[in-house]
Design an enzyme around this catalytic site. Structure first.
Site, mmCIF file in Angstrom:
data_model
loop_
_atom_site.group_PDB
_atom_site.id
_atom_site.type_symbol
_atom_site.label_atom_id
_atom_site.label_comp_id
_atom_site.label_asym_id
_atom_site.label_seq_id
_atom_site.Cartn_x
_atom_site.Cartn_y
_atom_site.Cartn_z
ATOM 1 C CB CYS A 130 5.890 7.351 0.492
ATOM 2 S SG CYS A 130 4.601 8.572 0.152
ATOM 3 C CG HIS A 237 1.093 5.197 -0.759
ATOM 4 N ND1 HIS A 237 0.103 5.637 0.079
ATOM 5 C CD2 HIS A 237 2.041 6.175 -0.783
ATOM 6 C CE1 HIS A 237 0.434 6.825 0.559
ATOM 7 N NE2 HIS A 237 1.613 7.170 0.056
#
Length: 330
Positions: A130, A237
């Site tokens: 990711c 994130h």
């Protein structure tokens, strides 16, 4: 054309997001086949306004299913055992685990970055980590124009990257309960520790970012270092990326390049406090880039701040986009 699609790990955090993204992006599903462990088999999930019974993931059920695309989110061990079975049955396994990423026979694909690699598969395509996905979406257009020499990654990664247990640790920690997933409390804290530590002092997560970036950008000469940190954020994130280029770069030229790139939303107006944040990226498939500025400490240096929803673009959406890419040539 419509396709029979399997979601492996359909009852998990990413699996459920895969189902949601398939619906939202209107992927042409003729029939959905949800797979999970024996523990979850027999339960029902909703997709396309209908209830679907979850099947146990085993070789017999895979062979009986006859699916075209299988989106995997069930861990490396499961992917290693069962992705080849889907491939042998004529399907394409799009795997979200780390199992196949560095296998030379398996393409590692981000559709905005290296779409042609997807068509060189032998029945298995790997979804990158990711944190790598959002980074390379921002880096690729800059690399094409200015030629990257060195990258310094510093990440601020949401607890959802550790699955449901990571979210539980944050929620329970805010209530004063001890952690179950992380080695220390995450509520009100930052942990410079994602995945296990290797002998060189780096974590597996840091090695993933380094190695996957080189593979996706097809450049083993890239000098890359990384520090990955878990922070008390539920979803999204964030990454501070310092880049050194071979060719001259300016803030203006970098912004122009990023704004023209596919899958990127530029949020950069510091005079009005405009910059990307996890709350902005939540529920979206785009990668958000801001705080673009020249690094005067090196020649041809640049700093950028990159944010994305780690469960959507960092996992589910990227996998669905790969399926869309493949289906576009049918």
């Amino acid at each position: 054309m419509k396709y029979k699609v399997a979601v492996v790990g359909a009852t998990g955090l990413v699996g459920r997001m895969m189902l949601k993204v398939l619906e939202e992006r209107k992927f042409p599903v003729s029939e959905l086949v949800p797979f999970a462990s024996a523990k979850s088999a027999g339960t029902q999930i909703e997709f396309g306004g209908k209830k679907h019974v979850v099947l146990e993931l085993n070789e017999q059920n895979i062979k009986s299913a006859g699916v075209k695309y299988a989106l995997f989110s069930a861990g490396s061990g499961v992917s290693e055992k069962f992705a080849p079975v889907f491939a042998e049955c004529g399907g394409v396994a799009i795997d979200n685990s780390s199992c196949w990423r560095m296998d030379e026979r398996v393409p590692l694909v981000v559709p905005e970055v290296n779409p042609e690699a997807a068509f060189k598969h032998n029945g298995i395509i790997a979804n990158p980590n990711c944190s790598t996905i959002q980074a390379v979406v921002a880096l690729k257009p800059l690399h094409d124009r200015f030629k990257i020499k060195r990258i310094v990654y510093s990440t601020y990664q949401a607890v959802s990257g550790a699955g449901r247990q990571g979210l539980d640790d944050l929620e329970n920690g805010l209530k004063g309960k001890p952690p179950q997933k992380f080695p220390y409390a995450i509520a009100g804290n930052c942990l410079p520790h994602i995945d296990v530590f290797e002998d060189d002092g780096y974590t597996k997560e840091e090695h993933k970012m380094i190695n996957e970036t080189r593979k996706i950008l097809c450049d083993d000469s890239l000098k890359i270092t990384a520090t990955t940190v878990r922070v008390p954020v539920a979803y999204g994130h964030s990454e501070s990326i310092n880049i050194e280029f071979f060719n001259p770069v300016t803030r203006e030229a970098a912004l122009e390049t990023l704004a023209a790139a596919k899958g990127i939303v530029v949020c950069d107006d510091v005079k009005r406090n405009v910059y990307p944040m996890p709350l902005d990226a939540a529920g979206k498939d785009e990668v958000f880039v801001g705080r673009v500025r020249e690094d005067k400490s090196v020649e041809n240096g640049l700093n950028i701040w990159v944010v994305a929803d780690n469960i959507r673009k960092g996992a589910a959406s990227n996998a669905v986009q790969i399926a869309e890419l493949l289906s576009s040539r049918d």
